[in-house]
Design an enzyme around this catalytic site. Structure first.
Site, PDB file in Angstrom:
ATOM      1  N   GLY A 143       0.795  -1.231   0.000  1.00  0.00           N
ATOM      2  CA  GLY A 143       0.000   0.000   0.000  1.00  0.00           C
ATOM      3  C   GLY A 143       0.825   1.277   0.000  1.00  0.00           C
ATOM      4  O   GLY A 143       0.271   2.367   0.142  1.00  0.00           O
ATOM      5  N   TYR A 147       5.291   6.100  -1.045  1.00  0.00           N
ATOM      6  CA  TYR A 147       6.057   6.423   0.164  1.00  0.00           C
ATOM      7  C   TYR A 147       7.349   5.617   0.230  1.00  0.00           C
ATOM      8  O   TYR A 147       8.421   6.150   0.545  1.00  0.00           O
ATOM      9  CB  TYR A 147       5.166   6.133   1.368  1.00  0.00           C
ATOM     10  CG  TYR A 147       5.701   6.542   2.721  1.00  0.00           C
ATOM     11  CD1 TYR A 147       5.574   7.859   3.166  1.00  0.00           C
ATOM     12  CD2 TYR A 147       6.282   5.619   3.570  1.00  0.00           C
ATOM     13  CE1 TYR A 147       6.037   8.230   4.427  1.00  0.00           C
ATOM     14  CE2 TYR A 147       6.738   5.977   4.830  1.00  0.00           C
ATOM     15  CZ  TYR A 147       6.605   7.282   5.259  1.00  0.00           C
ATOM     16  OH  TYR A 147       7.053   7.646   6.511  1.00  0.00           O
TER      17      TYR A 147
HETATM   18  N1  CAA Z   1       0.224  -8.183   2.704  1.00  0.00           N
HETATM   19  C1  CAA Z   1      -0.474  -8.948   1.864  1.00  0.00           C
HETATM   20  N2  CAA Z   1      -1.765  -8.754   1.572  1.00  0.00           N
HETATM   21  C2  CAA Z   1      -2.383  -7.735   2.154  1.00  0.00           C
HETATM   22  C3  CAA Z   1      -1.710  -6.870   3.065  1.00  0.00           C
HETATM   23  C4  CAA Z   1      -0.366  -7.146   3.321  1.00  0.00           C
HETATM   24  N3  CAA Z   1       0.355  -6.384   4.171  1.00  0.00           N
HETATM   25  N4  CAA Z   1      -2.571  -5.943   3.468  1.00  0.00           N
HETATM   26  C5  CAA Z   1      -3.751  -6.199   2.865  1.00  0.00           C
HETATM   27  N5  CAA Z   1      -3.629  -7.286   2.077  1.00  0.00           N
HETATM   28  C6  CAA Z   1      -4.655  -7.909   1.251  1.00  0.00           C
HETATM   29  C7  CAA Z   1      -5.986  -7.886   1.966  1.00  0.00           C
HETATM   30  O1  CAA Z   1      -6.088  -8.991   2.801  1.00  0.00           O
HETATM   31  C8  CAA Z   1      -6.944  -7.957   0.793  1.00  0.00           C
HETATM   32  O2  CAA Z   1      -6.973  -9.270   0.284  1.00  0.00           O
HETATM   33  P1  CAA Z   1      -8.351  -9.888  -0.299  1.00  0.00           P
HETATM   34  O3  CAA Z   1      -8.754  -8.960  -1.422  1.00  0.00           O
HETATM   35  O4  CAA Z   1      -7.950 -11.245  -0.751  1.00  0.00           O
HETATM   36  O5  CAA Z   1      -9.300  -9.883   0.848  1.00  0.00           O
HETATM   37  C9  CAA Z   1      -6.243  -7.100  -0.237  1.00  0.00           C
HETATM   38  O6  CAA Z   1      -4.849  -7.134   0.089  1.00  0.00           O
HETATM   39  C10 CAA Z   1      -6.713  -5.665  -0.175  1.00  0.00           C
HETATM   40  O7  CAA Z   1      -6.158  -5.013  -1.241  1.00  0.00           O
HETATM   41  P2  CAA Z   1      -6.753  -3.628  -1.671  1.00  0.00           P
HETATM   42  O8  CAA Z   1      -5.997  -3.085  -2.826  1.00  0.00           O
HETATM   43  O9  CAA Z   1      -8.236  -3.748  -1.840  1.00  0.00           O
HETATM   44  O10 CAA Z   1      -6.401  -2.758  -0.403  1.00  0.00           O
HETATM   45  P3  CAA Z   1      -7.350  -1.765   0.398  1.00  0.00           P
HETATM   46  O11 CAA Z   1      -7.836  -0.752  -0.573  1.00  0.00           O
HETATM   47  O12 CAA Z   1      -8.305  -2.512   1.220  1.00  0.00           O
HETATM   48  O13 CAA Z   1      -6.339  -1.080   1.453  1.00  0.00           O
HETATM   49  C11 CAA Z   1      -4.271  -0.165   2.239  1.00  0.00           C
HETATM   50  C12 CAA Z   1      -4.970  -1.155   1.297  1.00  0.00           C
HETATM   51  C13 CAA Z   1      -4.883   1.231   2.122  1.00  0.00           C
HETATM   52  C14 CAA Z   1      -2.859  -0.098   1.811  1.00  0.00           C
HETATM   53  C15 CAA Z   1      -4.423  -0.652   3.684  1.00  0.00           C
HETATM   54  O14 CAA Z   1      -4.033  -1.991   3.740  1.00  0.00           O
HETATM   55  C16 CAA Z   1      -3.503   0.117   4.611  1.00  0.00           C
HETATM   56  O15 CAA Z   1      -3.772   1.265   4.962  1.00  0.00           O
HETATM   57  N6  CAA Z   1      -2.386  -0.488   5.029  1.00  0.00           N
HETATM   58  C17 CAA Z   1      -1.422   0.159   5.924  1.00  0.00           C
HETATM   59  C18 CAA Z   1      -0.228   0.612   5.151  1.00  0.00           C
HETATM   60  C19 CAA Z   1       0.808   1.082   6.127  1.00  0.00           C
HETATM   61  O16 CAA Z   1       1.411   0.334   6.876  1.00  0.00           O
HETATM   62  N7  CAA Z   1       1.075   2.378   6.127  1.00  0.00           N
HETATM   63  C20 CAA Z   1       2.032   2.923   7.036  1.00  0.00           C
HETATM   64  C21 CAA Z   1       1.597   4.290   7.420  1.00  0.00           C
HETATM   65  S1  CAA Z   1       2.609   4.941   8.730  1.00  0.00           S
HETATM   66  C22 CAA Z   1       4.044   5.291   7.991  1.00  0.00           C
HETATM   67  O17 CAA Z   1       4.227   5.183   6.821  1.00  0.00           O
HETATM   68  C23 CAA Z   1       5.130   5.784   8.900  1.00  0.00           C
HETATM   69  C24 CAA Z   1       6.348   5.018   8.696  1.00  0.00           C
HETATM   70  O18 CAA Z   1       7.302   5.525   8.114  1.00  0.00           O
HETATM   71  C25 CAA Z   1       6.437   3.662   9.253  1.00  0.00           C
END
Ligand code: CAA
Length: 240
Positions: A143, A147
């Site tokens: 996701g 970034y």
């Molecule tokens: N690995 C593998 N599969 C994953 C996954 C992962 N980490 N996360 C989600 N999936 C899967 C889901 O289970 C789902 O599978 P199914 O369709 O089979 O059910 C699918 O991927 C969802 O894919 P989508 O494209 O539909 O994703 P979404 O639109 O629902 O949301 C997202 C995706 C917005 C990226 C959400 O997962 C999210 O917000 N993730 C967090 C990302 C993150 O860690 N950001 C960090 C922010 S903080 C930061 O960045 C500070 C720093 O420096 C650390």
């Protein structure tokens, strides 16, 4: 005379902790922010530092705010490129604006802030540049193609700039924080964040002050031999 430090994104989260720490270290600090006026006013009153508005994605704004800081405090000795944003989405759902904005703030911001100060640092023979990268620039993150690309770019920028300025009394280092207890991390969906937390060997989110302590270490006068490095601060979540 105490050193002059500029911290981008310096009024909230990790940046606020960095501004506070460098002030406590005896530096004259200017914190930049782009959007949240309320947090900015609060930081100005709380820390009694200079707080100015500047979007690091805009090169002209950076030039003019840096000129203002130099006229108020004197030449910039320490630059902390901390400002960063997320626009998380998988690439197949990402729009052009989400890609562009993250690259412009998180990566181009380094060029826009560093270019105007680097010649002066070289001429004076002293500088400390500390760039805040991320664990997700080191390991990639579902996701976060935008970034992760920007934050990996921060590490490349750091290494190249370190080489160019190693003989000029300037050190350039990156810090790669893991998941730190800030508003940015609070926006991660609850279930995703719980999973992430479970993967942190230390067993908790990091604290902004723990990152700020690393900035203080790298900014110190006597610390002149660490350059081009990336300091990993992630509770053991990813061992780079
Ligand atoms: N690995 C593998 N599969 C994953 C996954 C992962 N980490 N996360 C989600 N999936 C899967 C889901 O289970 C789902 O599978 P199914 O369709 O089979 O059910 C699918 O991927 C969802 O894919 P989508 O494209 O539909 O994703 P979404 O639109 O629902 O949301 C997202 C995706 C917005 C990226 C959400 O997962 C999210 O917000 N993730 C967090 C990302 C993150 O860690 N950001 C960090 C922010 S903080 C930061 O960045 C500070 C720093 O420096 C650390």
């Amino acid at each position: 005379m105490s050193r002059v430090a500029v911290v981008t994104g310096g009024t909230r989260g990790i940046g606020h902790a960095i501004s506070a720490r460098l002030k406590a270290d005896g530096m004259r600090v200017a914190a930049l922010y782009s959007g949240n006026d309320e947090a900015a006013m609060h930081t100005r009153e709380e820390l009694e530092i200079i707080v100015l508005k500047c979007d690091v994605a805009e090169s002209l704004e950076c030039r003019s705010v840096l000129a203002e800081i130099e006229s108020l405090l004197g030449p910039v000795d320490v630059l902390v490129n901390n400002a960063g944003i997320t626009r998380d989405a998988t690439l197949h759902k990402m729009n052009d604006n989400d890609w562009d904005r993250v690259i412009r703030v998180d990566l181009n911001g380094l060029y826009n802030m560093t270019r105007p100060v680097i010649e002066g640092m070289r001429a004076r023979g002293f500088g400390r540049i500390i760039n805040i990268s991320s664990i997700n620039g080191q390991k990639g993150q579902f996701g976060q193609t935008n970034y992760s690309a920007a934050k990996a770019g921060v590490i490349g920028f750091t290494k190249a700039l370190a080489l160019e300025n190693a003989r000029k009394g300037i050190t350039v280092n990156a810090i790669a924080p893991g998941y730190i207890d800030t508003d940015m991390v609070a926006h991660v969906p609850h279930d995703v964040l719980e999973q992430i937390k479970a993967g942190i060997p230390v067993g908790r989110l990091g604290r902004p002050e723990e990152v700020a302590a690393c900035v203080s270490f790298l900014a110190a006068e006597e610390q002149a031999f660490i350059t081009g490095s990336t300091l990993t601060v992630n509770g053991g979540q990813y061992l780079a």
